[in-house]
Write a protein that holds these residues in place. Structure first.
Motif, PDB file in Angstrom:
ATOM      1  N   ASP A 172      25.798 -28.156  28.294  1.00 45.55           N
ATOM      2  CA  ASP A 172      25.630 -26.481  28.248  1.00 45.55           C
ATOM      3  C   ASP A 172      26.828 -26.903  29.078  1.00 45.55           C
ATOM      4  O   ASP A 172      27.372 -27.454  30.483  1.00 45.55           O
ATOM      5  CB  ASP A 172      24.008 -27.142  28.965  1.00 45.55           C
ATOM      6  N   SER A 214      28.437 -22.672  31.200  1.00 44.46           N
ATOM      7  CA  SER A 214      27.726 -21.194  32.141  1.00 44.46           C
ATOM      8  C   SER A 214      29.406 -20.462  32.005  1.00 44.46           C
ATOM      9  O   SER A 214      30.280 -21.690  33.491  1.00 44.46           O
ATOM     10  CB  SER A 214      27.066 -20.304  33.419  1.00 44.46           C
ATOM     11  N   GLU A 249      30.064 -33.133  34.838  1.00 49.68           N
ATOM     12  CA  GLU A 249      29.209 -32.426  35.397  1.00 49.68           C
ATOM     13  C   GLU A 249      30.488 -31.919  36.623  1.00 49.68           C
ATOM     14  O   GLU A 249      31.187 -32.815  37.191  1.00 49.68           O
ATOM     15  CB  GLU A 249      28.262 -32.576  36.101  1.00 49.68           C
ATOM     16  N   ILE A 309      29.767 -26.933  34.121  1.00 45.19           N
ATOM     17  CA  ILE A 309      29.525 -27.858  32.806  1.00 45.19           C
ATOM     18  C   ILE A 309      29.154 -28.743  33.279  1.00 45.19           C
ATOM     19  O   ILE A 309      29.273 -29.969  34.348  1.00 45.19           O
ATOM     20  CB  ILE A 309      30.983 -28.374  31.670  1.00 45.19           C
ATOM     21  N   SER A 310      27.849 -29.239  31.906  1.00 42.72           N
ATOM     22  CA  SER A 310      27.128 -30.261  32.489  1.00 42.72           C
ATOM     23  C   SER A 310      27.379 -30.819  30.406  1.00 42.72           C
ATOM     24  O   SER A 310      26.855 -30.143  30.383  1.00 42.72           O
ATOM     25  CB  SER A 310      25.694 -30.275  32.882  1.00 42.72           C
ATOM     26  N   SER A 311      27.372 -32.542  30.738  1.00 42.75           N
ATOM     27  CA  SER A 311      27.815 -32.744  29.316  1.00 42.75           C
ATOM     28  C   SER A 311      27.640 -34.221  29.364  1.00 42.75           C
ATOM     29  O   SER A 311      27.029 -35.062  30.133  1.00 42.75           O
ATOM     30  CB  SER A 311      29.126 -32.341  29.055  1.00 42.75           C
ATOM     31  N   THR A 354      26.518 -17.761  29.553  1.00 41.70           N
ATOM     32  CA  THR A 354      25.415 -19.483  29.287  1.00 41.70           C
ATOM     33  C   THR A 354      25.647 -19.363  27.594  1.00 41.70           C
ATOM     34  O   THR A 354      25.727 -18.675  26.940  1.00 41.70           O
ATOM     35  CB  THR A 354      24.861 -19.592  29.718  1.00 41.70           C
ATOM     36  N   GLY A 355      25.804 -20.907  27.669  1.00 43.61           N
ATOM     37  CA  GLY A 355      25.804 -21.107  26.093  1.00 43.61           C
ATOM     38  C   GLY A 355      25.705 -23.085  26.039  1.00 43.61           C
ATOM     39  O   GLY A 355      25.651 -23.509  26.898  1.00 43.61           O
ATOM     40  N   SER A 356      25.280 -23.453  24.849  1.00 37.39           N
ATOM     41  CA  SER A 356      25.347 -24.925  25.082  1.00 37.39           C
ATOM     42  C   SER A 356      26.504 -25.284  22.944  1.00 37.39           C
ATOM     43  O   SER A 356      26.157 -24.225  22.517  1.00 37.39           O
ATOM     44  CB  SER A 356      23.971 -25.606  24.499  1.00 37.39           C
ATOM     45  N   ARG A 357      26.311 -26.405  23.146  1.00 39.17           N
ATOM     46  CA  ARG A 357      26.986 -26.769  21.794  1.00 39.17           C
ATOM     47  C   ARG A 357      26.624 -28.700  21.684  1.00 39.17           C
ATOM     48  O   ARG A 357      26.347 -28.809  22.851  1.00 39.17           O
ATOM     49  CB  ARG A 357      28.791 -27.110  22.149  1.00 39.17           C
ATOM     50  N   THR A 358      26.167 -28.728  20.609  1.00 40.23           N
ATOM     51  CA  THR A 358      26.145 -29.958  19.824  1.00 40.23           C
ATOM     52  C   THR A 358      26.826 -30.316  18.974  1.00 40.23           C
ATOM     53  O   THR A 358      26.607 -29.411  17.201  1.00 40.23           O
ATOM     54  CB  THR A 358      24.342 -30.029  19.506  1.00 40.23           C
TER      55      THR A 358
END
Length: 291
Positions: free
Chosen positions: A86, A88, A38, A54-56, A98-102
């Motif tokens: 996730d 921003s 983070e 970021i938080s991952s 904002t967005g997210s990746r997996t």
């Protein structure tokens, strides 16, 4: 182990103690790691982005095998990460995105050999050997297996190969192990950066040190530090102000929980940051060793 799954978290940031440790041959080590990251990460200073939060949540499976090579102790390690991220971004205009990746991150393979002070010894004779000073070398390869969208700025995978030759020195002082490693990351080009641009990166230099105290029950605690510099990026032939000169510090605690099994906890923070990459990271690793 420590791993970083975001592409612009410079590869030089490894903080991994006991890489050149003296162990028996034919040893297998399987590990599962969870990590949480983070903070504020400036991915590319040439872009109109004021900051990146970021938080991952990350998991990684790894496997290590030791063997003899020219009567020297050698090992190979393979690590495959997976991340849930996730974040921003705040543009200079004030707009917040904002967005997210997996997906899977880039696979890492490390091959190393201890050239001095650590001969290839099997399990039955290992306890007779007294470690003093070890000199080892290794090559870490980052394979671009990670998920990558060529139209996106932020990705899990890097879409390029990277290689780090490294030299490590380890010395035992009774219950204390002191270690120092130095290496250089070299990067191939990403020719699909933002669809059709070419992203280049200059080499990044790394220096890390570790001091670990071992207790009689195989529990140990350590202090870790890392300095990394370089890694300037070039987009379409134009160099940007992305030179990195950062320090990180942290601690490691390893606790045996059963025969040949252990839990390892690690936490590290930025001690000095000149160009983004100011984040906190913590990991916990379950490890099982067997012959």
């Amino acid at each position: 182990m420590v791993f970083f799954l975001c592409p612009f978290l410079n590869f030089a940031q490894d903080l991994e103690p006991r890489v050149y440790a003296n162990v028996p041959t034919k040893l297998n080590v399987a590990a599962l790691t969870y990590g949480y990251l983070e903070g504020n990460i400036l991915t590319d200073p040439s872009l109109p982005i004021k900051d990146f939060e970021i938080s991952s949540h990350n998991v990684a499976a790894s496997y290590v095998r030791t063997f003899g090579l020219a009567n020297k102790l050698a090992r190979v390690q393979v690590t495959l990460p997976f991340t849930f991220m996730d974040g921003s971004q705040t543009k200079t205009s004030g707009e917040v995105l904002t967005g997210s990746r997996t997906g899977f991150g880039d696979t890492r393979v490390r091959f190393g050999i201890n050239l001095l002070g650590s001969p290839a010894i099997d399990k039955k004779d290992f306890n007779k050997f007294e470690q003093n000073t070890i000199l080892g070398v290794s090559l870490v390869t980052s394979i671009p297996t990670g998920r990558y969208y060529d139209e996106k700025l932020i990705n899990i995978g890097t879409n390029r190969w990277a290689f780090k030759p490294e030299v490590g020195l380890s010395k035992r002082f009774n219950h204390i192990y002191a270690e120092i490693y130095t290496g250089v990351w070299f990067y191939t080009n990403n020719n699909h950066y933002l669809v059709n641009k070419k992203l280049e990166q200059k080499p990044a230099y790394s220096l890390q040190s570790h001091a670990s105290y071992y207790f009689k029950n195989s529990m140990w605690i350590g202090f870790n530090a890392n300095w990394f510099v370089g890694g300037k990026t070039i987009t379409e032939g134009v160099s940007d102000d992305s030179q990195i000169d950062n320090w990180r510090v942290g601690g490691t605690f390893s606790l045996p929980i059963a025969k040949a099994q252990s839990l390892k906890f690690q936490y590290h923070i930025g001690a000095f940051t000149n160009n983004g990459l100011n984040y906190n990271a913590g990991t916990v690793t379950y490890q099982n060793s067997f012959f």
